[in-house]
Design a protein around this motif. Structure first.
Motif, PDB file in Angstrom:
ATOM      1  N   PRO A 157       0.843  -1.325   0.147  1.00  0.00           N
ATOM      2  CA  PRO A 157       0.058   0.059  -0.137  1.00  0.00           C
ATOM      3  C   PRO A 157       1.022   1.247   0.073  1.00  0.00           C
ATOM      4  CG  PRO A 157       0.072  -0.959   2.095  1.00  0.00           C
ATOM      5  CD  PRO A 157       0.890  -1.849   1.289  1.00  0.00           C
ATOM      6  N   ILE A 158       0.467   2.227  -0.932  1.00  0.00           N
ATOM      7  CA  ILE A 158       1.432   3.500  -0.974  1.00  0.00           C
ATOM      8  C   ILE A 158       0.847   4.705  -0.493  1.00  0.00           C
ATOM      9  CG2 ILE A 158       0.885   3.914  -3.325  1.00  0.00           C
ATOM     10  CD1 ILE A 158       4.573   3.855  -2.286  1.00  0.00           C
ATOM     11  N   GLU A 159      -0.499   4.648  -0.632  1.00  0.00           N
ATOM     12  CA  GLU A 159      -1.295   5.862  -0.155  1.00  0.00           C
ATOM     13  C   GLU A 159      -2.745   5.628  -0.048  1.00  0.00           C
ATOM     14  OE1 GLU A 159      -1.532   9.037  -2.829  1.00  0.00           O
ATOM     15  OE2 GLU A 159      -0.992   7.815  -4.710  1.00  0.00           O
ATOM     16  N   ASN A 160      -3.498   6.420   0.893  1.00  0.00           N
ATOM     17  CA  ASN A 160      -4.920   6.353   1.094  1.00  0.00           C
ATOM     18  C   ASN A 160      -5.616   7.596   1.166  1.00  0.00           C
ATOM     19  OD1 ASN A 160      -6.762   6.692   3.722  1.00  0.00           O
ATOM     20  ND2 ASN A 160      -7.134   4.401   2.688  1.00  0.00           N
ATOM     21  N   THR A 161      -6.783   7.678   0.699  1.00  0.00           N
ATOM     22  CA  THR A 161      -7.430   8.979   0.554  1.00  0.00           C
ATOM     23  C   THR A 161      -7.671   9.678   1.770  1.00  0.00           C
ATOM     24  OG1 THR A 161      -9.648   7.622   0.293  1.00  0.00           O
ATOM     25  CG2 THR A 161      -8.626   8.366  -1.588  1.00  0.00           C
ATOM     26  N   ASN A 167       4.445   6.639   4.473  1.00  0.00           N
ATOM     27  CA  ASN A 167       5.599   7.102   4.527  1.00  0.00           C
ATOM     28  C   ASN A 167       6.836   5.672   4.745  1.00  0.00           C
ATOM     29  OD1 ASN A 167       5.324   9.801   4.212  1.00  0.00           O
ATOM     30  ND2 ASN A 167       5.326  10.045   6.261  1.00  0.00           N
ATOM     31  N   GLU A 168       6.573   4.725   5.296  1.00  0.00           N
ATOM     32  CA  GLU A 168       7.246   3.487   5.471  1.00  0.00           C
ATOM     33  C   GLU A 168       7.585   3.005   4.252  1.00  0.00           C
ATOM     34  OE1 GLU A 168       7.455  -0.771   7.971  1.00  0.00           O
ATOM     35  OE2 GLU A 168       5.792   0.633   8.330  1.00  0.00           O
ATOM     36  N   VAL A 169       6.635   2.945   3.252  1.00  0.00           N
ATOM     37  CA  VAL A 169       6.817   2.276   2.147  1.00  0.00           C
ATOM     38  C   VAL A 169       7.602   3.050   1.316  1.00  0.00           C
ATOM     39  CG1 VAL A 169       5.701   1.410   0.087  1.00  0.00           C
ATOM     40  CG2 VAL A 169       4.505   0.947   2.073  1.00  0.00           C
ATOM     41  N   TYR A 170       7.535   4.436   1.392  1.00  0.00           N
ATOM     42  CA  TYR A 170       8.136   5.378   0.381  1.00  0.00           C
ATOM     43  C   TYR A 170       9.762   5.128   0.846  1.00  0.00           C
ATOM     44  CZ  TYR A 170       4.757   7.779  -2.204  1.00  0.00           C
ATOM     45  OH  TYR A 170       3.744   8.021  -3.139  1.00  0.00           O
ATOM     46  N   ASP A 171      10.006   5.209   2.119  1.00  0.00           N
ATOM     47  CA  ASP A 171      11.481   4.906   2.330  1.00  0.00           C
ATOM     48  C   ASP A 171      11.995   3.572   2.316  1.00  0.00           C
ATOM     49  OD1 ASP A 171      11.002   7.346   3.890  1.00  0.00           O
ATOM     50  OD2 ASP A 171      10.780   6.676   5.706  1.00  0.00           O
ATOM     51  N   LEU A 172      11.299   2.592   2.157  1.00  0.00           N
ATOM     52  CA  LEU A 172      11.609   1.237   1.716  1.00  0.00           C
ATOM     53  C   LEU A 172      11.899   1.338   0.300  1.00  0.00           C
ATOM     54  CD1 LEU A 172      11.958  -1.533   2.694  1.00  0.00           C
ATOM     55  CD2 LEU A 172       9.479  -2.075   2.154  1.00  0.00           C
ATOM     56  N   VAL A 339      14.877  13.438  -0.753  1.00  0.00           N
ATOM     57  CA  VAL A 339      14.661  12.819  -2.198  1.00  0.00           C
ATOM     58  C   VAL A 339      13.305  13.230  -2.471  1.00  0.00           C
ATOM     59  CG1 VAL A 339      16.634  11.206  -2.075  1.00  0.00           C
ATOM     60  CG2 VAL A 339      14.254  10.452  -1.419  1.00  0.00           C
ATOM     61  N   PHE A 340      12.986  13.068  -3.823  1.00  0.00           N
ATOM     62  CA  PHE A 340      11.672  13.277  -4.312  1.00  0.00           C
ATOM     63  C   PHE A 340      11.300  12.187  -4.884  1.00  0.00           C
ATOM     64  CE2 PHE A 340      13.564  17.450  -3.782  1.00  0.00           C
ATOM     65  CZ  PHE A 340      12.829  18.168  -2.878  1.00  0.00           C
ATOM     66  N   TYR A 341      10.025  11.746  -4.712  1.00  0.00           N
ATOM     67  CA  TYR A 341       9.411  10.844  -5.421  1.00  0.00           C
ATOM     68  C   TYR A 341       8.482  11.442  -6.485  1.00  0.00           C
ATOM     69  CZ  TYR A 341      11.110   7.390  -2.126  1.00  0.00           C
ATOM     70  OH  TYR A 341      11.921   6.480  -1.378  1.00  0.00           O
ATOM     71  N   VAL A 342       8.505  10.903  -7.853  1.00  0.00           N
ATOM     72  CA  VAL A 342       7.373  11.706  -8.862  1.00  0.00           C
ATOM     73  C   VAL A 342       6.726  10.409  -9.687  1.00  0.00           C
ATOM     74  CG1 VAL A 342       7.713  13.066 -10.817  1.00  0.00           C
ATOM     75  CG2 VAL A 342       9.355  13.412  -9.087  1.00  0.00           C
ATOM     76  N   ASP A 343       5.533  10.818  -9.590  1.00  0.00           N
ATOM     77  CA  ASP A 343       4.570   9.833 -10.700  1.00  0.00           C
ATOM     78  C   ASP A 343       4.351  10.595 -11.585  1.00  0.00           C
ATOM     79  OD1 ASP A 343       4.752   7.917  -8.525  1.00  0.00           O
ATOM     80  OD2 ASP A 343       2.613   7.990  -7.982  1.00  0.00           O
ATOM     81  N   LEU A 344       4.512  10.026 -12.877  1.00  0.00           N
ATOM     82  CA  LEU A 344       4.361  10.707 -13.846  1.00  0.00           C
ATOM     83  C   LEU A 344       3.547   9.945 -14.878  1.00  0.00           C
ATOM     84  CD1 LEU A 344       7.980  11.541 -15.084  1.00  0.00           C
ATOM     85  CD2 LEU A 344       6.340  13.148 -14.240  1.00  0.00           C
ATOM     86  N   GLU A 345       2.202  10.670 -15.660  1.00  0.00           N
ATOM     87  CA  GLU A 345       1.276   9.872 -16.489  1.00  0.00           C
ATOM     88  C   GLU A 345       2.405   9.835 -17.916  1.00  0.00           C
ATOM     89  OE1 GLU A 345      -1.885  12.176 -16.984  1.00  0.00           O
ATOM     90  OE2 GLU A 345      -3.165  10.943 -15.371  1.00  0.00           O
ATOM     91  N   ALA A 346       3.376   8.735 -17.924  1.00  0.00           N
ATOM     92  CA  ALA A 346       4.105   8.810 -18.949  1.00  0.00           C
ATOM     93  C   ALA A 346       4.873   7.325 -19.193  1.00  0.00           C
ATOM     94  CB  ALA A 346       5.331   9.559 -18.665  1.00  0.00           C
ATOM     95  N   ASN A 347       5.153   7.036 -20.402  1.00  0.00           N
ATOM     96  CA  ASN A 347       5.871   5.715 -20.939  1.00  0.00           C
ATOM     97  C   ASN A 347       7.094   5.781 -21.150  1.00  0.00           C
ATOM     98  OD1 ASN A 347       6.389   3.235 -22.202  1.00  0.00           O
ATOM     99  ND2 ASN A 347       4.403   2.833 -22.448  1.00  0.00           N
ATOM    100  N   LEU A 348       8.063   5.111 -20.598  1.00  0.00           N
ATOM    101  CA  LEU A 348       9.486   5.071 -20.790  1.00  0.00           C
ATOM    102  C   LEU A 348       9.674   5.073 -22.329  1.00  0.00           C
ATOM    103  CD1 LEU A 348      10.925   3.164 -17.786  1.00  0.00           C
ATOM    104  CD2 LEU A 348      10.964   5.775 -18.277  1.00  0.00           C
TER     105      LEU A 348
END
Length: 392
Positions: A157-161, A167-172, A339-348
């Protein structure tokens, strides 16, 4: 006599329900043929304009049969979502044949009754292979099992509404040697459950995972001096409530029923519309087709100078890439560095994404791709008819 009439009516309803299931199964089989055509002709899996036209026709026809628009819309939005997500899964499997297994060993938090288990079943029900469940007692255990090959996939689980980022998962994810290969959203319906016959005023202790406690904080405040006991998973909380007198747990109604517990109070979350977003991780990255909506998650560190983060984010704007989430986390052992985590609507595989990543390397300390994966966050199309705006 009255019972005979009721039994006959119920039998008719049961027969109609069975017929509906047969038709739904037939529709899914045809949907599978559709995706084969789309793959060979390089067409997008989702066609929102077609969905809109289809829903408008169905709603109009439903009205002629005496069915209200909201009901028809809800039923067919669910059917359409099922079709699209199954087609996406089939396309991904055809693109990544090496990832096809006879069994899918999946590590997730908790055991029977946990929300992670429900999410696991939801995600892998659309994928080939027998599901082998591997319940774990920590997030780090999940990634370890994937890293060491004991599990093919991990569910985190990464986030909840309600409670926000986990945060524990982001740090991991900063150091875990795994790649994000999927995502899904799971509805969360928290209830207070206890042993049969126990009343709310008799409860002295409530068991729960820290996340449900955070998501139900407003309700918990109404309990006064109630003792809260933190558990490593929702399933653990249920087991503690089973063996502890005058206690309760925060979990789903279905999980409580499966364990022999009863709902004392339902809908105890801060927000009635409560969802958790999960990510699926594996040892190796997967290719993602340009025919389906895609997300890319990366982690980056910027120099400790004014405007460094703004310079990095401007690259996404210039390359017309939509940024949907930005999360900062501290670097362990380096005070005041983030550090910054970034989610993009994008395909590599897209050229503008490739250019953006090359430019990003020039203005950041480092960039690491955590995963490129199909997006399963489907936004329902909105239908306007003669009566009102109809939304799912």
């Amino acid at each position: 006599m009255a019972n005979d009439v009721l039994d006959t009516l119920r039998k008719d309803i049961n027969e109609i329900d069975a017929e509906l299931l047969v038709l739904l199964a037939k529709r899914r089989r045809i949907s599978h043929s559709v995706v084969e055509y789309k793959i060979s002709n390089n067409k997008p899996i989702r066609d929102e304009q077609r969905e809109l036209i289809l829903l408008e026709k169905l709603i109009a026809y439903g009205k002629s049969l005496g069915l209200d628009s909201y009901y028809v819309n809800n039923v067919f939005q669910t059917i359409i979502e099922d079709s699209v997500l199954h087609q996406q899964a089939m396309l991904q499997q055809s693109l990544n044949p090496d990832a096809l297994n006879e069994t899918n060993r999946v590590a997730y938090l908790g055991g029977q009754g946990s929300y992670s288990q429900l999410a696991c079943h939801k995600y892998f029900s659309r994928r080939a292979g027998k599901l082998v469940e591997l319940g774990c007692d920590s997030f780090s255990k999940i990634t370890h099992m994937v890293e060491t090959g004991q599990a093919d996939y991990g569910l985190l689980p990464i986030e909840n509404t309600c409670s926000g980022s986990i945060n524990e998962v982001y740090d991991l994810l900063q150091h875990a040697q795994v790649s994000i290969v999927g995502e899904l959203t799971q509805s969360v319906e928290h209830c207070l459950i206890a042993q049969p016959g126990v009343e709310l005023n008799e409860i002295t202790k409530v068991f729960g995972h820290p996340q449900p406690f955070a998501q139900c904080s407003q309700f918990i405040q109404t309990l006064g001096e109630m003792q809260l006991a933190y558990c490593d998973s929702t399933s653990s909380a249920i087991q503690e409530a089973l063996k502890t007198k005058n206690s309760a747990a925060i979990a789903s109604a279905q999980a409580g029923k499966n364990a022999g517990l009863e709902v004392i109070k339902s809908a105890v979350a801060n927000q009635p519309d409560n969802h958790s977003r999960f990510i699926v991780v594996a040892r190796k990255a997967m290719q993602v087709s340009k025919q389906i909506p895609t997300k890319t998650t990366l982690i980056m560190a910027t120099a400790q100078i004014a405007g460094a983060l703004a310079d990095a984010l401007m690259i996404f704007k210039q390359q017309k890439i939509n940024l949907v989430k930005l999360e900062s986390r501290p670097v362990p052992g380096n005070p005041w560095e983030e550090v910054f985590y970034v989610d993009l609507e994008a395909n590599l595989a897209q050229n503008n994404v490739k250019r953006a990543l090359e430019e990003l390397k020039e203005v950041t300390e480092y960039v690491r791709i955590l995963g490129c994966y199909p997006s399963e966050s489907m936004k329902a199309v909105q239908v306007i008819n003669n009566d009102s705006l109809v939304e799912e």
